[in-house]
Design an enzyme around this catalytic site. Structure first.
Site, PDB file in Angstrom:
ATOM      1  N   GLU A 118       0.866  -1.185   0.000  1.00 11.96           N
ATOM      2  CA  GLU A 118       0.000   0.000   0.000  1.00 11.96           C
ATOM      3  C   GLU A 118       0.894   1.224   0.000  1.00 11.96           C
ATOM      4  O   GLU A 118       1.855   1.304   0.754  1.00 11.96           O
ATOM      5  CB  GLU A 118      -0.928  -0.023   1.226  1.00 11.96           C
ATOM      6  CG  GLU A 118      -1.753   1.229   1.427  1.00 11.96           C
ATOM      7  CD  GLU A 118      -2.629   1.624   0.227  1.00 11.96           C
ATOM      8  OE1 GLU A 118      -3.387   0.783  -0.293  1.00 11.96           O
ATOM      9  OE2 GLU A 118      -2.531   2.800  -0.194  1.00 11.96           O
ATOM     10  N   ASP A 169      -5.262  -4.650  -7.842  1.00 10.08           N
ATOM     11  CA  ASP A 169      -6.500  -3.887  -7.648  1.00 10.08           C
ATOM     12  C   ASP A 169      -6.228  -2.399  -7.452  1.00 10.08           C
ATOM     13  O   ASP A 169      -6.517  -1.826  -6.403  1.00 10.08           O
ATOM     14  CB  ASP A 169      -7.218  -4.488  -6.406  1.00 10.08           C
ATOM     15  CG  ASP A 169      -8.523  -3.794  -6.095  1.00 10.08           C
ATOM     16  OD1 ASP A 169      -9.136  -3.226  -7.012  1.00 10.08           O
ATOM     17  OD2 ASP A 169      -8.929  -3.835  -4.914  1.00 10.08           O
TER      18      ASP A 169
HETATM   19  N1  SAM Z   1      -7.662  -4.226  -2.588  1.00 10.69           N
HETATM   20  C1  SAM Z   1      -8.453  -3.418  -1.662  1.00 10.69           C
HETATM   21  C2  SAM Z   1      -9.697  -4.193  -1.297  1.00 10.69           C
HETATM   22  O1  SAM Z   1     -10.217  -4.933  -2.139  1.00 10.69           O
HETATM   23  O2  SAM Z   1     -10.143  -4.064  -0.153  1.00 10.69           O
HETATM   24  C3  SAM Z   1      -8.817  -2.073  -2.223  1.00 10.69           C
HETATM   25  C4  SAM Z   1      -7.678  -1.316  -2.837  1.00 10.69           C
HETATM   26  S1  SAM Z   1      -8.074   0.258  -3.471  1.00 10.69           S
HETATM   27  C5  SAM Z   1      -9.077  -0.077  -4.851  1.00 10.69           C
HETATM   28  C6  SAM Z   1      -6.545   0.745  -4.206  1.00 10.69           C
HETATM   29  C7  SAM Z   1      -5.464   1.112  -3.204  1.00 10.69           C
HETATM   30  O3  SAM Z   1      -4.208   1.162  -3.872  1.00 10.69           O
HETATM   31  C8  SAM Z   1      -5.640   2.475  -2.555  1.00 10.69           C
HETATM   32  O4  SAM Z   1      -5.649   2.331  -1.160  1.00 10.69           O
HETATM   33  C9  SAM Z   1      -4.401   3.289  -3.004  1.00 10.69           C
HETATM   34  O5  SAM Z   1      -3.907   4.143  -1.997  1.00 10.69           O
HETATM   35  C10 SAM Z   1      -3.418   2.203  -3.297  1.00 10.69           C
HETATM   36  N2  SAM Z   1      -2.369   2.510  -4.294  1.00 10.69           N
HETATM   37  C11 SAM Z   1      -2.393   3.370  -5.333  1.00 10.69           C
HETATM   38  N3  SAM Z   1      -1.293   3.231  -6.105  1.00 10.69           N
HETATM   39  C12 SAM Z   1      -0.544   2.241  -5.534  1.00 10.69           C
HETATM   40  C13 SAM Z   1       0.673   1.596  -5.890  1.00 10.69           C
HETATM   41  N4  SAM Z   1       1.343   1.940  -6.999  1.00 10.69           N
HETATM   42  N5  SAM Z   1       1.128   0.599  -5.107  1.00 10.69           N
HETATM   43  C14 SAM Z   1       0.451   0.231  -3.985  1.00 10.69           C
HETATM   44  N6  SAM Z   1      -0.722   0.797  -3.600  1.00 10.69           N
HETATM   45  C15 SAM Z   1      -1.212   1.783  -4.369  1.00 10.69           C
END
Ligand code: SAM
Length: 285
Positions: A118, A169
């Site tokens: 994250e 995701d």
């Molecule tokens: N997978 C989670 C669930 O199903 O409960 C939801 C995830 S949410 C759609 C996407 C998340 O990815 C956000 O919290 C965002 O801060 C994070 N994020 C954005 N870019 C990222 C990256 N390059 N690597 C890791 N996390 C990232």
């Protein structure tokens, strides 16, 4: 890039589709004794209070999980998913919603491993504090990285157990995410061709979203399954999410039949207008 907070959307129709599939993948992997890894490239905060300031404000869960909560006619895989959400709540009221990290944590055995990425500076702290209360066993099998999941994934593949589920995701707020997903999956398959990968994507009025499944279908994978759930027609201003899709590489062989059974029911129950529809297609090895 850092404006996205999943709490606003927790338990909505897109989470229902994503987590319904994820629960099936986790259950399938737990059928064999041999250990597996679960890797979440974009973990979010891990768990959400639906009566909290954010989820309560948008109430997106009301047209998602809340529509399933009190039904007694759930198809088998929808029942499996709802069972997980019920277990996460202490009584019959729907107050909390587990994100993908906690759905995985509940499904995993001592010998399995959880790896979470994250990047958001606040979300990662909430994720860490949510896991801190989980006790020693959980801490031993879990690693949380404040890092870019697209990049970090490479170093973890293949997992030592040679069995693994990877959930990819992103929020797609940054339109480069569409290209990064394709590139990330291609790279990952080179390192771990037999892994099970699940890519979530939004159905929105933008070319990249409409083309994504076609691009994913061209990665060199032996088999894949693609399911979409559209809940309404696209809005006239082109804003908002009218549905979502899950693209699963190397899916369990039982998944297609289970989705065939559940999707007509799910589409009916989550429909927001007459444009609601689903699709299911794939390639078998
Ligand atoms: N997978 C989670 C669930 O199903 O409960 C939801 C995830 S949410 C759609 C996407 C998340 O990815 C956000 O919290 C965002 O801060 C994070 N994020 C954005 N870019 C990222 C990256 N390059 N690597 C890791 N996390 C990232």
């Amino acid at each position: 890039m850092f404006s996205y907070r999943h709490a606003f959307h927790a338990g909505n129709h897109a989470d229902v589709l994503k987590h319904l599939v994820l629960v099936q993948l986790l259950r399938y992997f737990a059928q064999k004794d041999s250990p597996y890894w679960y890797i979440d490239t974009h973990a979010g905060a891990g768990a959400y209070a639906l009566d909290g300031d954010w989820a309560g404000k948008t109430a997106e869960f009301e047209s998602g999980i809340a529509r399933l909560w009190t039904r007694d006619d759930l198809p088998a895989i929808v029942a499996d998913y709802v069972e997980e959400i019920v277990a996460f709540n202490q009584d019959e009221f729907l107050r909390y919603y587990p994100g993908s990290p906690f759905l995985a944590a509940r499904a995993m055995r001592d010998r399995d491993r959880l790896r979470l990425f994250e990047l958001h500076p606040t979300e990662i702290e909430v994720l860490r504090s949510n896991f801190r209360g989980q006790g020693k066993d959980e801490a031993r099998r879990t690693m949380i990285y404040a890092a870019d999941g697209f990049e970090g994934l490479k170093a973890l593949l293949p997992p030592p157990t040679r069995r693994g589920i990877v959930l990819i995701d992103p929020s797609y707020e940054d339109k480069r995410d569409y290209a990064r997903v394709v590139e990330c999956l291609g790279e990952a398959l080179k390192r771990f061709a037999t892994g099970c990968y699940a890519v979530w994507y939004p159905q929105v009025s933008r070319r990249e979203s409409q083309q994504l499944a076609g691009r994913l279908a061209r990665v060199p994978a032996r088999s894949w399954l693609h399911v979409t759930l559209t809940v309404r027609k696209p809005s006239s201003d082109g804003l908002g999410l009218h549905g979502s899709g899950m693209f699963i590489v190397n899916p369990p062989w039982v998944l297609e039949a289970a989705l065939k059974d559940a999707m007509p029911w799910l589409t009916r129950v989550l429909a927001q207008d007459a444009a609601a529809a689903f699709s299911l297609d794939g390639r078998q090895a």
